[in-house]
Design a protein around this motif. Sequence first.
Motif, mmCIF file in Angstrom:
data_model
loop_
_atom_site.group_PDB
_atom_site.id
_atom_site.type_symbol
_atom_site.label_atom_id
_atom_site.label_comp_id
_atom_site.label_asym_id
_atom_site.label_seq_id
_atom_site.Cartn_x
_atom_site.Cartn_y
_atom_site.Cartn_z
ATOM 1 N N ARG A 54 0.823 -1.209 0.000
ATOM 2 C CA ARG A 54 0.000 0.000 0.000
ATOM 3 C C ARG A 54 0.858 1.261 0.000
ATOM 4 O O ARG A 54 0.443 2.308 -0.503
ATOM 5 C CB ARG A 54 -0.969 0.004 1.182
ATOM 6 C CG ARG A 54 -0.327 0.044 2.560
ATOM 7 C CD ARG A 54 -1.387 0.348 3.633
ATOM 8 N NE ARG A 54 -2.423 -0.668 3.685
ATOM 9 C CZ ARG A 54 -2.425 -1.671 4.571
ATOM 10 N NH1 ARG A 54 -1.445 -1.781 5.460
ATOM 11 N NH2 ARG A 54 -3.398 -2.540 4.581
ATOM 12 N N GLY A 55 2.073 1.146 0.562
ATOM 13 C CA GLY A 55 2.993 2.282 0.529
ATOM 14 C C GLY A 55 3.880 2.274 -0.707
ATOM 15 O O GLY A 55 4.103 3.315 -1.323
ATOM 16 N N LEU A 107 1.956 5.140 -7.965
ATOM 17 C CA LEU A 107 1.070 4.829 -9.087
ATOM 18 C C LEU A 107 -0.299 5.486 -8.922
ATOM 19 O O LEU A 107 -1.103 5.491 -9.848
ATOM 20 C CB LEU A 107 0.888 3.314 -9.230
ATOM 21 C CG LEU A 107 2.164 2.508 -9.497
ATOM 22 C CD1 LEU A 107 1.841 1.014 -9.548
ATOM 23 C CD2 LEU A 107 2.826 2.940 -10.792
ATOM 24 N N GLY A 108 -0.566 6.019 -7.726
ATOM 25 C CA GLY A 108 -1.843 6.668 -7.451
ATOM 26 C C GLY A 108 -2.908 5.694 -7.002
ATOM 27 O O GLY A 108 -3.039 4.597 -7.547
ATOM 28 N N GLU A 109 -3.683 6.082 -5.976
ATOM 29 C CA GLU A 109 -4.793 5.281 -5.461
ATOM 30 C C GLU A 109 -4.379 3.817 -5.270
ATOM 31 O O GLU A 109 -5.005 2.889 -5.795
ATOM 32 C CB GLU A 109 -6.006 5.375 -6.393
ATOM 33 C CG GLU A 109 -6.545 6.789 -6.545
ATOM 34 C CD GLU A 109 -7.753 6.848 -7.459
ATOM 35 O OE1 GLU A 109 -8.236 5.769 -7.875
ATOM 36 O OE2 GLU A 109 -8.208 7.946 -7.758
ATOM 37 N N ALA A 110 -3.329 3.628 -4.494
ATOM 38 C CA ALA A 110 -2.764 2.289 -4.307
ATOM 39 C C ALA A 110 -3.763 1.325 -3.682
ATOM 40 O O ALA A 110 -3.870 0.163 -4.107
ATOM 41 C CB ALA A 110 -1.504 2.373 -3.445
ATOM 42 N N GLU A 111 -4.520 1.784 -2.691
ATOM 43 C CA GLU A 111 -5.472 0.905 -2.016
ATOM 44 C C GLU A 111 -6.542 0.405 -2.983
ATOM 45 O O GLU A 111 -6.928 -0.774 -2.970
ATOM 46 C CB GLU A 111 -6.125 1.629 -0.832
ATOM 47 C CG GLU A 111 -5.175 1.937 0.319
ATOM 48 C CD GLU A 111 -4.926 0.724 1.217
ATOM 49 O OE1 GLU A 111 -5.294 -0.401 0.831
ATOM 50 O OE2 GLU A 111 -4.346 0.915 2.311
ATOM 51 N N ALA A 112 -7.019 1.306 -3.833
ATOM 52 C CA ALA A 112 -8.052 0.923 -4.807
ATOM 53 C C ALA A 112 -7.482 -0.057 -5.827
ATOM 54 O O ALA A 112 -8.164 -1.010 -6.231
ATOM 55 C CB ALA A 112 -8.587 2.173 -5.510
ATOM 56 N N LEU A 113 -6.256 0.161 -6.230
ATOM 57 C CA LEU A 113 -5.613 -0.741 -7.187
ATOM 58 C C LEU A 113 -5.451 -2.131 -6.596
ATOM 59 O O LEU A 113 -5.757 -3.138 -7.249
ATOM 60 C CB LEU A 113 -4.248 -0.171 -7.588
ATOM 61 C CG LEU A 113 -3.401 -1.009 -8.558
ATOM 62 C CD1 LEU A 113 -4.106 -1.147 -9.900
ATOM 63 C CD2 LEU A 113 -2.020 -0.362 -8.745
ATOM 64 N N ILE A 166 -5.644 -8.098 -3.706
ATOM 65 C CA ILE A 166 -4.375 -8.319 -3.000
ATOM 66 C C ILE A 166 -4.337 -7.472 -1.733
ATOM 67 O O ILE A 166 -4.663 -6.283 -1.748
ATOM 68 C CB ILE A 166 -3.181 -7.969 -3.918
ATOM 69 C CG1 ILE A 166 -3.147 -8.934 -5.104
ATOM 70 C CG2 ILE A 166 -1.858 -8.031 -3.156
ATOM 71 C CD1 ILE A 166 -2.161 -8.553 -6.181
ATOM 72 N N ASP A 167 -3.944 -8.085 -0.641
ATOM 73 C CA ASP A 167 -3.842 -7.418 0.654
ATOM 74 C C ASP A 167 -2.708 -6.393 0.622
ATOM 75 O O ASP A 167 -1.555 -6.731 0.349
ATOM 76 C CB ASP A 167 -3.576 -8.468 1.735
ATOM 77 C CG ASP A 167 -3.543 -7.888 3.141
ATOM 78 O OD1 ASP A 167 -3.608 -6.647 3.293
ATOM 79 O OD2 ASP A 167 -3.431 -8.685 4.091
ATOM 80 N N GLY A 168 -3.038 -5.136 0.917
ATOM 81 C CA GLY A 168 -2.052 -4.064 0.885
ATOM 82 C C GLY A 168 -0.975 -4.181 1.936
ATOM 83 O O GLY A 168 0.042 -3.485 1.868
ATOM 84 N N HIS A 189 0.473 -10.031 -12.476
ATOM 85 C CA HIS A 189 -0.288 -9.884 -13.721
ATOM 86 C C HIS A 189 -1.618 -9.193 -13.438
ATOM 87 O O HIS A 189 -2.036 -8.302 -14.197
ATOM 88 C CB HIS A 189 -0.521 -11.264 -14.349
ATOM 89 C CG HIS A 189 -1.376 -11.223 -15.582
ATOM 90 N ND1 HIS A 189 -0.862 -10.997 -16.836
ATOM 91 C CD2 HIS A 189 -2.715 -11.365 -15.740
ATOM 92 C CE1 HIS A 189 -1.843 -11.008 -17.719
ATOM 93 N NE2 HIS A 189 -2.975 -11.235 -17.078
ATOM 94 N N ARG A 190 -2.296 -9.578 -12.365
ATOM 95 C CA ARG A 190 -3.560 -8.937 -12.012
ATOM 96 C C ARG A 190 -3.366 -7.457 -11.700
ATOM 97 O O ARG A 190 -4.170 -6.611 -12.120
ATOM 98 C CB ARG A 190 -4.212 -9.638 -10.809
ATOM 99 C CG ARG A 190 -4.677 -11.042 -11.104
ATOM 100 C CD ARG A 190 -5.831 -11.458 -10.188
ATOM 101 N NE ARG A 190 -5.541 -11.292 -8.768
ATOM 102 C CZ ARG A 190 -4.988 -12.231 -8.003
ATOM 103 N NH1 ARG A 190 -4.632 -13.398 -8.533
ATOM 104 N NH2 ARG A 190 -4.782 -12.015 -6.709
ATOM 105 N N LEU A 191 -2.317 -7.150 -10.949
ATOM 106 C CA LEU A 191 -2.045 -5.746 -10.628
ATOM 107 C C LEU A 191 -1.804 -4.921 -11.890
ATOM 108 O O LEU A 191 -2.345 -3.814 -12.048
ATOM 109 C CB LEU A 191 -0.811 -5.646 -9.721
ATOM 110 C CG LEU A 191 -1.024 -5.755 -8.218
ATOM 111 C CD1 LEU A 191 0.307 -5.811 -7.497
ATOM 112 C CD2 LEU A 191 -1.863 -4.575 -7.700
ATOM 113 N N ALA A 192 -0.982 -5.458 -12.802
ATOM 114 C CA ALA A 192 -0.681 -4.739 -14.041
ATOM 115 C C ALA A 192 -1.941 -4.575 -14.889
ATOM 116 O O ALA A 192 -2.176 -3.506 -15.481
ATOM 117 C CB ALA A 192 0.403 -5.475 -14.832
ATOM 118 N N SER A 193 -2.783 -5.612 -14.943
ATOM 119 C CA SER A 193 -4.020 -5.544 -15.721
ATOM 120 C C SER A 193 -4.960 -4.491 -15.151
ATOM 121 O O SER A 193 -5.591 -3.726 -15.896
ATOM 122 C CB SER A 193 -4.701 -6.913 -15.745
ATOM 123 O OG SER A 193 -3.876 -7.876 -16.383
ATOM 124 N N CYS A 194 -5.050 -4.442 -13.826
ATOM 125 C CA CYS A 194 -5.910 -3.448 -13.184
ATOM 126 C C CYS A 194 -5.381 -2.034 -13.393
ATOM 127 O O CYS A 194 -6.159 -1.092 -13.612
ATOM 128 C CB CYS A 194 -6.048 -3.749 -11.695
ATOM 129 S SG CYS A 194 -7.017 -5.237 -11.335
#
Length: 288
Positions: free
Chosen positions: A231-232, A237-243, A249-251, A264-269
């Motif tokens: 989360r930090g 990248l902006g709005e980390a918690e929402a991403l 994925i647990d922040g 891959h999920r993070l990059a896709s989102c």
Amino acid sequence: MADLPSLRETVARHGLDARKSLGQHFLLDPALCARIAALAGDLAGRHVIEVGPGPGGLTRALLATEAAEVVALELDRRAVAALAELAAAHPGRLRVIEGDALKADPAALVPAPRRIVANLPYNVASPLLVRWLRGAASLEGMTLMFQQEVAERICAAPDTEAYGRLSVLAQWRCRCAMLLRLPPGAFSPPPKVFSAVVGFTPHAEDPGPALFAAMERVTAAAFGQRRKMLRGALRPLGEAEALLAAAGIDGARRAETLGIAEFHRLASCLLARETRAVSDRIGSPKRI
């Protein structure tokens, strides 16, 4: 090949003292060069790109296979001159190009099926790999030598000290396998570290340039501050918690605990969010 001077004679004749500024450590043992060429698999009919051939030890071994063509990219003019006699001995099968591999597109150099086989200059090995991973869909495979530490990072599993950005990018795009470890004495001059050959087989799925760029941004942020919770670390990248929530994925986790599929999920989102933002800025077309 019988009329060619030995590799050591070639080095002496052309004043090819290895230069640290170019990350040069030459392979002069023909048997070892042949072994590395064999690790590349069946090269029959393949168009092979070699980077940093130096005096041409590995080049000779590649030409001894049934490869359709070998294209040698070399930045050092002394080596280009040394390779000219090798090209003359193999008309139509060896092309020597003086230039910077970081600016070359493998797909533009040779037709398919194409492979890259190289003892990479240490100082540009990682940037070259990332560049080739972007275009991995155009390659049948790569067989590359790195410092052992870099090779271990490429092949590392999650939750290990070596696991990092290079691990994720490489394993996301390719099946990676450590094929051979070499001691410093295998090279001239001997480096201070061990080296290793890694084999890369691209996955069938091609994410495309936009998703690859998103993966580069995600991994750069996540591992840029790897001691931080995600989360930090992902805040730039902006709005980390929402991403993180969108990717499930647990922040509170850290980058080294995430598997390739989770990255891959993070990059896709991230890409989906950026695509929506662009669409929102453009807006819907006005009705007349």
